[in-house]
Design a protein around this motif. Structure first.
Motif, PDB file in Angstrom:
ATOM      1  N   ALA A 285       0.230   5.513 -20.190  1.00  0.00           N
ATOM      2  CA  ALA A 285      -0.525   6.448 -18.922  1.00  0.00           C
ATOM      3  C   ALA A 285      -0.596   5.318 -17.784  1.00  0.00           C
ATOM      4  O   ALA A 285      -0.343   5.911 -16.904  1.00  0.00           O
ATOM      5  N   VAL A 286      -0.503   4.042 -18.175  1.00  0.00           N
ATOM      6  CA  VAL A 286      -0.305   3.037 -16.841  1.00  0.00           C
ATOM      7  C   VAL A 286       0.900   3.509 -16.129  1.00  0.00           C
ATOM      8  O   VAL A 286       1.048   3.608 -14.735  1.00  0.00           O
ATOM      9  N   ALA A 287       2.097   3.444 -16.909  1.00  0.00           N
ATOM     10  CA  ALA A 287       3.341   3.537 -16.180  1.00  0.00           C
ATOM     11  C   ALA A 287       3.573   4.622 -15.417  1.00  0.00           C
ATOM     12  O   ALA A 287       3.984   4.953 -14.384  1.00  0.00           O
ATOM     13  N   ALA A 288       2.904   5.991 -15.911  1.00  0.00           N
ATOM     14  CA  ALA A 288       2.921   7.308 -15.175  1.00  0.00           C
ATOM     15  C   ALA A 288       2.131   7.570 -13.937  1.00  0.00           C
ATOM     16  O   ALA A 288       2.626   8.260 -12.923  1.00  0.00           O
ATOM     17  N   LEU A 289       1.502   6.059 -13.597  1.00  0.00           N
ATOM     18  CA  LEU A 289       0.584   6.213 -12.466  1.00  0.00           C
ATOM     19  C   LEU A 289       1.327   5.641 -11.225  1.00  0.00           C
ATOM     20  O   LEU A 289       0.731   5.673 -10.012  1.00  0.00           O
ATOM     21  N   SER A 290       2.326   5.112 -11.470  1.00  0.00           N
ATOM     22  CA  SER A 290       3.075   4.219 -10.421  1.00  0.00           C
ATOM     23  C   SER A 290       3.557   5.152  -9.248  1.00  0.00           C
ATOM     24  O   SER A 290       4.016   6.324  -9.450  1.00  0.00           O
ATOM     25  N   VAL A 295      -3.265   0.550  -9.418  1.00  0.00           N
ATOM     26  CA  VAL A 295      -3.810   0.055 -10.874  1.00  0.00           C
ATOM     27  C   VAL A 295      -3.909  -1.657 -10.899  1.00  0.00           C
ATOM     28  O   VAL A 295      -2.920  -2.146 -10.390  1.00  0.00           O
ATOM     29  N   ARG A 296      -5.093  -1.812 -11.299  1.00  0.00           N
ATOM     30  CA  ARG A 296      -5.220  -3.250 -11.516  1.00  0.00           C
ATOM     31  C   ARG A 296      -6.088  -3.443 -12.710  1.00  0.00           C
ATOM     32  O   ARG A 296      -6.516  -2.794 -13.116  1.00  0.00           O
ATOM     33  N   THR A 297      -5.528  -4.711 -13.403  1.00  0.00           N
ATOM     34  CA  THR A 297      -5.961  -4.955 -14.920  1.00  0.00           C
ATOM     35  C   THR A 297      -7.014  -5.965 -14.612  1.00  0.00           C
ATOM     36  O   THR A 297      -6.974  -6.952 -13.772  1.00  0.00           O
ATOM     37  N   ILE A 298      -7.976  -5.557 -15.453  1.00  0.00           N
ATOM     38  CA  ILE A 298      -9.405  -6.576 -15.643  1.00  0.00           C
ATOM     39  C   ILE A 298      -9.315  -7.081 -17.023  1.00  0.00           C
ATOM     40  O   ILE A 298      -9.370  -6.294 -18.008  1.00  0.00           O
ATOM     41  N   ASP A 299      -9.358  -8.272 -17.107  1.00  0.00           N
ATOM     42  CA  ASP A 299      -9.297  -8.919 -18.431  1.00  0.00           C
ATOM     43  C   ASP A 299     -10.634  -9.308 -18.865  1.00  0.00           C
ATOM     44  O   ASP A 299     -11.026  -9.689 -20.156  1.00  0.00           O
ATOM     45  N   GLY A 300     -11.758  -9.138 -18.269  1.00  0.00           N
ATOM     46  CA  GLY A 300     -12.874  -9.487 -18.604  1.00  0.00           C
ATOM     47  C   GLY A 300     -13.493  -8.679 -19.580  1.00  0.00           C
ATOM     48  O   GLY A 300     -13.170  -7.704 -19.924  1.00  0.00           O
ATOM     49  N   ASP A 331      -7.431   3.630  -9.224  1.00  0.00           N
ATOM     50  CA  ASP A 331      -8.336   4.029  -7.884  1.00  0.00           C
ATOM     51  C   ASP A 331      -7.088   4.289  -6.645  1.00  0.00           C
ATOM     52  O   ASP A 331      -5.918   4.140  -6.990  1.00  0.00           O
ATOM     53  N   ARG A 332      -7.723   4.608  -5.617  1.00  0.00           N
ATOM     54  CA  ARG A 332      -6.905   5.069  -4.562  1.00  0.00           C
ATOM     55  C   ARG A 332      -5.608   5.947  -4.688  1.00  0.00           C
ATOM     56  O   ARG A 332      -4.630   5.601  -4.551  1.00  0.00           O
ATOM     57  N   PRO A 333      -6.121   7.243  -4.908  1.00  0.00           N
ATOM     58  CA  PRO A 333      -5.066   8.351  -5.404  1.00  0.00           C
ATOM     59  C   PRO A 333      -4.310   8.581  -3.887  1.00  0.00           C
ATOM     60  O   PRO A 333      -4.735   8.641  -3.074  1.00  0.00           O
ATOM     61  N   ASP A 334      -3.017   9.196  -4.157  1.00  0.00           N
ATOM     62  CA  ASP A 334      -2.205   9.446  -3.135  1.00  0.00           C
ATOM     63  C   ASP A 334      -2.670  11.004  -2.536  1.00  0.00           C
ATOM     64  O   ASP A 334      -2.781  11.766  -3.427  1.00  0.00           O
TER      65      ASP A 334
END
Length: 440
Positions: A285-290, A295-300, A331-334
């Motif tokens: 899913a993440v790779a397809a958004l490139s 995309v930012r990862t949140i570890d909390g 966020d921030r879609p093209d």
């Protein structure tokens, strides 16, 4: 959304002989209630309810059998047996029911009754979401088999007056409520209730019947000036309309069981409904958004991730992906991508909805996932969505709630949001009062 014009052109809420559990025949009223059918999403949740009491209402709203036909016949048989055994019984005379839910400082009161089903073009009852045809067909088959409305829809309207006038509302005594539905409610809650129970979620529930002709006339006159918004129950509303069209309009199928809440006095909470994508792992899913989204990862923990989602959603479309033990803020879609994938013939408020971008851009275009039950599940509980994604290797897409004023604005324009865009609450507990279409 205050009025629909002259009296008689608005809501018509009729009394009915409610079916209610006989307390002596069940372990407790709390043990036989359930959340609405579409909130019971986890198998362990279904098993928990079935185990709470052999007469739990979930055996009617979500019967378990090999085929849909078997499930519906089983529900009908169960309802018939409970009636013959005295587990459920009809009240002696038709009534409207004042219903109260309370949890700490949260207080909600409304009136349950059989609402006359109006044509969509009349604008008396406003939907705000699309529906899934397969769900409507399943609910219709269940209602046909049982000849009953097993759980009330949640509808809202905007009454006159101040939000603090209801008796029991913090800061208000109800003394200046002189007429209308609010006045009847204020008088009614001074009597002993028909039932009182506390469900395991901590909510306290009380129910009163209203049978006095003067009180019923006062409510009828008041509601005749109002229209309502469907807050919860779009699929059941569509089911009501389908079944009405199959039966004579003057009969019991021309009405549906609803709870009406005045949101001037009792504002509802609006929450998001999340998506669980069964066959899409998070890494794919993440790779397809490139190149299309940031995309930012949140570890909390989940709480921190949801705070980050709220911050991002304040300035544009944003989603939170989960399922691999971490959270990924999208966020921030093209803008060019949005222009190509989102319909241009809808109001800007619709085009900018997170649910619109999720379905039109992400599901349809980027991930190419059909909106069908075998591919997508709709889950109200945030932790449950994350848990199921991690258990089964899917992707949970968490959304930020839509503001209520956006929902109302689109509904007034006759524009429906993507299905399962909002979750209004608190929702009425299922099992406190049912409506038989053969008893009326």
């Amino acid at each position: 959304m205050n009025t629909t014009g002259p009296a008689g052109k608005g809501l018509r809420l009729n009394p009915f002989r409610g079916l209610r559990y006989v307390p002596e025949r069940v372990g407790s009223l709390a043990a036989v209630t359930s959340p609405p059918y579409d909130v019971v999403v986890r198998p362990d949740g279904l098993h928990h309810l079935e185990s709470a009491d052999p007469h739990n209402i979930v055996r009617l709203i979500l019967p378990q059998a090999a085929t849909p036909g078997d499930r519906h016949r089983q529900a009908a048989s169960t309802l018939s047996r409970w009636l013959s055994e005295g587990v459920l019984a009809a009240d002696p005379e038709p009534a409207l029911y004042v219903y109260e839910q309370r949890d700490g400082d949260m207080l909600q009161r409304g009136v349950i009754g059989a609402l006359a089903l109006s044509a969509p073009a009349d604008g008396i009852v406003l939907p705000h979401e699309d529906v899934m045809p397969d769900v409507v067909e399943d609910r219709a088959a269940l209602m046909r088999a049982t000849a009953a409305n097993l759980e009330p829809l949640l509808l809202t309207y905007r009454g006159e007056g101040d939000a603090t006038v209801d008796a029991g509302t913090p800061g208000g005594s109800g003394a200046d409520v002189t007429s209308g539905t609010a006045a009847v409610i204020a008088r009614t809650i001074g009597r002993d209730p028909l039932l009182a129970t506390t469900t395991e979620d901590g909510f306290r529930h009380r129910l009163w019947s209203v049978t006095d002709p003067a009180d019923l006339a006062e409510i009828a006159d008041d509601l005749s000036h109002h229209q309502a918004l469907i807050a919860d129950g779009h699929h059941r509303w569509a089911t009501y309309l389908r079944l009405r069209d199959e039966h004579p309009a003057t009969g019991p199928w021309g009405y549906g069981l609803v709870l009406l809440v005045d949101t001037v006095r009792h504002p509802l909470r609006v929450r998001a409904i999340h998506r669980l994508l069964h066959g899409l792992p998070v890494d794919r899913a993440v790779a397809a958004l490139s190149g299309s989204f940031r995309v930012r990862t949140i570890d909390g923990p989940l709480s921190e991730a949801l705070d980050a989602l709220a911050d991002a959603a304040a300035s544009g479309n944003a989603f939170l992906l989960a399922g691999d033990g971490r959270f990924h803020l999208v966020d921030r879609p093209d803008e060019d991508l949005l222009a190509r994938t989102v319909r241009a013939d809808r109001p800007a408020a619709w085009r900018e909805l997170d649910a619109t971008v999720l379905h039109s851009t992400l599901l349809d275009h980027v991930w190419r996932i059909p909106d069908a039950p075998e591919h997508i599940a709709y889950i109200h509980d945030t932790e449950a969505a994350v848990d199921q994604a991690e258990r089964h290797g899917g992707t949970a897409v968490l959304l930020h709630p839509v503001r209520e004023e956006v929902v109302l604005d689109l509904a007034r324009q006759g524009v429906t949001m993507p299905r399962k865009s909002t979750s209004f609450g608190p929702k009425p507990a299922t099992g406190l009062v049912l409506r038989s279409l053969t008893v009326d």
